[in-house]
Design an enzyme around this catalytic site. Structure first.
Site, PDB file in Angstrom:
ATOM      1  N   ARG A 253      41.674  48.536  37.873  1.00 41.11           N
ATOM      2  CA  ARG A 253      42.766  47.633  37.004  1.00 41.11           C
ATOM      3  C   ARG A 253      43.978  47.636  36.621  1.00 41.11           C
ATOM      4  O   ARG A 253      43.554  48.410  36.190  1.00 41.11           O
ATOM      5  CB  ARG A 253      41.145  47.020  35.760  1.00 41.11           C
ATOM      6  CG  ARG A 253      41.611  46.011  35.014  1.00 41.11           C
ATOM      7  CD  ARG A 253      41.507  44.794  35.212  1.00 41.11           C
ATOM      8  NE  ARG A 253      41.041  44.130  34.197  1.00 41.11           N
ATOM      9  CZ  ARG A 253      40.961  42.961  34.410  1.00 41.11           C
ATOM     10  NH1 ARG A 253      41.096  41.849  35.195  1.00 41.11           N
ATOM     11  NH2 ARG A 253      41.175  41.747  33.291  1.00 41.11           N
TER      12      ARG A 253
ATOM     13  N   THR B  75      41.361  34.883  41.492  1.00 44.12           N
ATOM     14  CA  THR B  75      40.827  36.228  42.541  1.00 44.12           C
ATOM     15  C   THR B  75      40.329  36.276  42.842  1.00 44.12           C
ATOM     16  O   THR B  75      39.875  34.342  43.854  1.00 44.12           O
ATOM     17  CB  THR B  75      39.257  36.177  40.987  1.00 44.12           C
ATOM     18  OG1 THR B  75      39.761  36.206  39.546  1.00 44.12           O
ATOM     19  CG2 THR B  75      38.485  37.707  41.538  1.00 44.12           C
TER      20      THR B  75
ATOM     21  N   THR C  72      42.236  41.037  41.493  1.00 45.48           N
ATOM     22  CA  THR C  72      42.686  40.129  41.359  1.00 45.48           C
ATOM     23  C   THR C  72      44.201  39.572  40.927  1.00 45.48           C
ATOM     24  O   THR C  72      44.729  41.059  40.546  1.00 45.48           O
ATOM     25  CB  THR C  72      42.260  38.885  39.866  1.00 45.48           C
ATOM     26  OG1 THR C  72      42.349  37.739  39.355  1.00 45.48           O
ATOM     27  CG2 THR C  72      41.735  40.642  38.868  1.00 45.48           C
TER      28      THR C  72
ATOM     29  N   ASN D 225      44.778  37.659  38.582  1.00 42.74           N
ATOM     30  CA  ASN D 225      43.937  35.843  36.931  1.00 42.74           C
ATOM     31  C   ASN D 225      44.562  34.680  37.576  1.00 42.74           C
ATOM     32  O   ASN D 225      43.242  34.383  38.456  1.00 42.74           O
ATOM     33  CB  ASN D 225      45.112  36.782  35.906  1.00 42.74           C
ATOM     34  CG  ASN D 225      43.965  36.735  34.770  1.00 42.74           C
ATOM     35  OD1 ASN D 225      43.065  36.174  34.925  1.00 42.74           O
ATOM     36  ND2 ASN D 225      44.880  35.751  33.815  1.00 42.74           N
TER      37      ASN D 225
ATOM     38  N   ASP E  12      43.566  37.940  29.736  1.00 46.75           N
ATOM     39  CA  ASP E  12      42.797  38.976  30.180  1.00 46.75           C
ATOM     40  C   ASP E  12      42.184  39.052  28.588  1.00 46.75           C
ATOM     41  O   ASP E  12      41.553  39.379  28.200  1.00 46.75           O
ATOM     42  CB  ASP E  12      42.245  39.678  30.911  1.00 46.75           C
ATOM     43  CG  ASP E  12      41.262  38.493  31.995  1.00 46.75           C
ATOM     44  OD1 ASP E  12      41.451  37.336  31.646  1.00 46.75           O
ATOM     45  OD2 ASP E  12      41.518  39.300  32.666  1.00 46.75           O
TER      46      ASP E  12
ATOM     47  N   SER F 199      37.483  42.832  31.430  1.00 50.10           N
ATOM     48  CA  SER F 199      37.738  41.423  32.314  1.00 50.10           C
ATOM     49  C   SER F 199      36.293  41.143  32.989  1.00 50.10           C
ATOM     50  O   SER F 199      34.549  41.829  32.698  1.00 50.10           O
ATOM     51  CB  SER F 199      38.205  42.547  33.825  1.00 50.10           C
ATOM     52  OG  SER F 199      37.527  41.352  35.501  1.00 50.10           O
ATOM     53  N   SER F 200      35.766  39.901  34.043  1.00 47.61           N
ATOM     54  CA  SER F 200      34.160  39.481  34.378  1.00 47.61           C
ATOM     55  C   SER F 200      34.055  39.877  35.361  1.00 47.61           C
ATOM     56  O   SER F 200      32.945  39.336  36.377  1.00 47.61           O
ATOM     57  CB  SER F 200      34.373  38.386  33.844  1.00 47.61           C
ATOM     58  OG  SER F 200      34.388  37.725  32.610  1.00 47.61           O
TER      59      SER F 200
ATOM     60  N   GLY G 104      36.336  33.827  39.726  1.00 48.42           N
ATOM     61  CA  GLY G 104      36.254  32.152  38.688  1.00 48.42           C
ATOM     62  C   GLY G 104      36.177  32.602  37.602  1.00 48.42           C
ATOM     63  O   GLY G 104      34.960  32.345  36.396  1.00 48.42           O
TER      64      GLY G 104
HETATM   65  O1  DON Z   1      39.273  39.778  35.777  1.00 48.50           O
HETATM   66  C1  DON Z   1      38.891  38.305  35.265  1.00 48.50           C
HETATM   67  O2  DON Z   1      37.945  38.266  34.664  1.00 48.50           O
HETATM   68  C2  DON Z   1      39.873  37.971  35.167  1.00 48.50           C
HETATM   69  N1  DON Z   1      40.745  37.897  35.384  1.00 48.50           N
HETATM   70  C3  DON Z   1      39.349  36.951  36.999  1.00 48.50           C
HETATM   71  C4  DON Z   1      40.114  35.781  36.699  1.00 48.50           C
HETATM   72  C5  DON Z   1      39.766  35.296  38.466  1.00 48.50           C
HETATM   73  O3  DON Z   1      38.320  35.209  38.619  1.00 48.50           O
HETATM   74  C6  DON Z   1      40.482  33.835  38.741  1.00 48.50           C
HETATM   75  N2  DON Z   1      39.672  33.159  39.924  1.00 48.50           N
HETATM   76  N3  DON Z   1      39.703  31.933  38.954  1.00 48.50           N
END
Ligand code: DON
Length: 619
Positions: free
Chosen positions: A116, A397, A415, A417, A438, A467-468, A493
């Protein structure tokens, strides 16, 4: 998190029996109409790869065919994405990888790598606020001030160094070749470039490459070569991440960052180190489920969800009915409330062990009223609920999965982001991320994904933003006919990733759906705030939505689901790969199994890849 033999809690203490009987009839309403069907997932015995892009999947397949293991294939795929899938594939971003490989001496080795991004050394808690303490519009989303220190160059290399099998240059080669000889712009890339035109046009460096036709993206069919990126990849192949983080690419990143008001330096890149973390492993429905721990909330949210659902008898409720949807929404409401406590493992307000503690999950599950939606306002996080009870204790992502014939399997999500990250392109490395968004950049305000986050996730130098992302590996080690089955999945997502990934998992492990059908099925989402149940078109029959509204849910029909990709190894050793039909994605299997190994220059065994692409049939 699940204790063996745990029995679902009885509901009678929470609602009168009479109301329950009436509700039971309403909750058993018929399932939603069938989703548009994709062709079944391809099957083969030599391994499987799925990613967001056909060139990248082909790079992974080529690597498997050359005798690489799942890690080699995953890294080759990720690097190819950094060339052919610039909206999310990257060297200028970060991500997480989860691997399960045959261990020496038998059994399995499970590991997770956190690559990350981290906040630059010059980052401060208030860097995205104006003098009045108000958020500066777009400051954490557009331009290099939004960029965290990229983790991908060191991360991909560390993953390969510990678990790969082929020589490193062989793994980098497909990406280098694509950057040097070029790749063809397809309809998807053209569409997303067009959609992001205003952001991309802000930076002349970006426009020169991606908006070359008088401010328009290259037409579909244009071949794009990226010679500076090819040179970076050649140097990376030769001397590893130092070639990027301590070489000309890092200097180019620092110069571009300074030109456009960023604080990222070459020293930040050189100081970055990926971290091997303990995966979060839970048991549910006779399966073991491994997820990513902090600084991702993904494994914890998924683990909490499964723990609450199992306690409340989710699997016994009718498929597609309001009862299941209600329990999902209530479990997610509570899991996302607890997410408020999370951040970098060095500063987090709670740990995975605390949030997955069986006693805490018992309490959380028991607080779900089967006859009524809880309002999110009344659901606090673990710390605030404990305090209220007087206890002593104080959200672009891309995901890829790869599997090899020896049983090794990888789930990797990476990702930038937002689409194309912060929109600043640096020829030597590609797009820089906007991952700083984030963080809780403005306390109490929602981020790009509407997530409200807490102090543990405030900006601080060197900190990793919460993060998710949810790379997940699940395996059945029970005695039944599914013993030995393994699935690796994850997706894109933002905040929707954990809720969407866990639904696919439930379709597979509880309902036994075919892999592609499990991805096709419309999904639900709830994230505590906004206090709203989002349903993809077709996810809820109208009468089911009406029941949920009577229970107190605000139901919103919205087509913004996450995109989940998955590979699976069936008990007999057959592989499947499936891409989310919401697109983009390309799934492929290898047939037959490659013969022993070969290194650089080794002859490629005969193979018959079957690539199934989803160019994005649904918006
Ligand atoms: O780490 C995260 O949770 C976000 N930066 C993820 C971003 C993401 O999934 C964008 N995609 N559509």
């Amino acid at each position: 998190m699940n204790r063996a033999g745990h029995r679902p809690r009885r509901l009678s203490a929470l609602a009168p029996a009479v109301a329950l009987a009436a509700l039971a009839a309403a909750l058993a309403l018929p399932p939603r109409p069938a989703a548009p069907a994709s062709p079944p997932a391809p099957r083969g015995t030599g391994g499987a790869v799925v990613s967001g892009d056909a060139y990248a999947t082909e790079a992974g397949l080529e690597t498997l065919a050359a005798g690489g293991n799942a890690v080699d294939a995953a890294v080759a795929t990720a690097l190819a994405l950094a060339v052919t899938f610039p909206e999310a594939g990257n060297l200028g971003g970060g991500g997480f990888a989860l691997v399960r490989l045959p261990a020496e001496g038998g059994g399995w080795e499970l590991a997770s790598l956190d690559f990350r991004e981290a906040a630059p050394a010059a980052a401060t808690r208030t860097m995205y606020l104006d003098d009045a303490g108000e958020p500066v519009p777009d400051a954490s989303l557009i331009g290099p001030l939004a960029a965290g220190v990229p983790g991908s160059p060191a991360g991909f290399h560390a993953l390969h160094a510990r678990h790969g099998r082929l020589p490193w240059p062989r793994v980098v080669e497909p990406a280098r070749r694509l950057a040097a000889s070029g790749f063809v712009v397809g309809p998807h890339l053209h569409r997303v470039l067009s959609g992001a035109r205003d952001r991309l046009a802000r930076f002349p460096e970006t426009a020169a490459v991606w908006l070359p036709e008088e401010g328009a993206p290259p037409p579909v069919g244009t071949r794009i070569a990226l010679p500076a990126l090819a040179a970076t990849l050649a140097a990376y192949a030769g001397s590893g991440p130092e070639a990027i983080v301590a070489g000309p690419p890092a200097a180019a990143v620092e110069a571009a960052s300074r030109r456009h008001g960023g604080v990222l330096t070459a020293a930040d890149l050189a100081a970055y180190e990926p971290a091997w973390r303990e995966p979060v492993v839970v048991g549910a429905y006779g399966w073991r489920i491994a997820g990513m721990g902090l600084p991702s909330s993904g494994g914890i949210v998924i683990g909490q969800t499964l723990g609450m659902l199992e306690r409340r008898g989710w699997a016994e409720l009718p498929r597609g009915g309001a009862g299941r949807a209600h329990l999902l929404a209530e479990a997610w409401r509570r899991a996302y409330a607890d997410r408020y406590l999370l951040g970098d493992p060095a500063t987090t307000g709670a740990t995975a062990a605390e949030l997955l503690d069986p006693a805490w999950l018992d309490a959380r599950a028991a607080s779900i009223d089967p006859a009524r939606a809880t309002t999110s306002r009344t659901v606090g996080d673990r710390a605030s609920e404990r305090a209220a009870a007087g206890a002593a204790e104080g959200t672009e992502t891309t995901h890829l999965s790869a599997a090899d014939a020896a049983g090794g399997i990888v789930a990797l999500t990476t990702t930038l982001n937002d689409l194309f990250g912060c929109a600043l392109w640096v020829d030597e490395i590609g797009f820089l991320n906007d991952e700083m968004d984030d963080f809780a950049t403005a306390p109490g305000r929602p981020n790009l994904y509407g997530l409200i986050q807490g102090e543990a996730n405030e900006v601080g130098p060197g900190k990793r933003m919460l993060s998710s992302m949810s790379p997940t590996i699940a395996w059945n080690d029970g005695p039944g006919e599914r013993s030995g089955e393994v699935v690796a999945l994850g997706g894109r997502g933002g905040s929707r990733i954990p809720t969407n990934a866990v639904q696919v998992l439930l379709h597979l492990i509880v309902d036994g759906e075919p892999l592609q059908a499990a991805l096709d099925r419309p999904r639900l989402h709830h994230q505590w705030f906004p206090d709203r149940l989002d349903a993809e078109p077709g996810a809820l029959a109208p009468e089911t939505a009406a029941v949920l509204e009577r229970l107190g849910h605000e139901v919103r029909v919205a087509g913004d689901a996450a995109k989940i990709h998955a590979v699976r190894r069936l008990p007999g050793g057959t592989f499947e790969a499936a891409a989310d039909p919401r697109g983009p994605g390309a799934a492929a299997v290898l047939e037959p199994a490659p013969s022993a190994c070969c290194g650089l220059g080794g002859a490629e065994p005969e193979r018959e890849p079957r690539v199934q692409s989803h160019p994005g049939a649904r918006p």
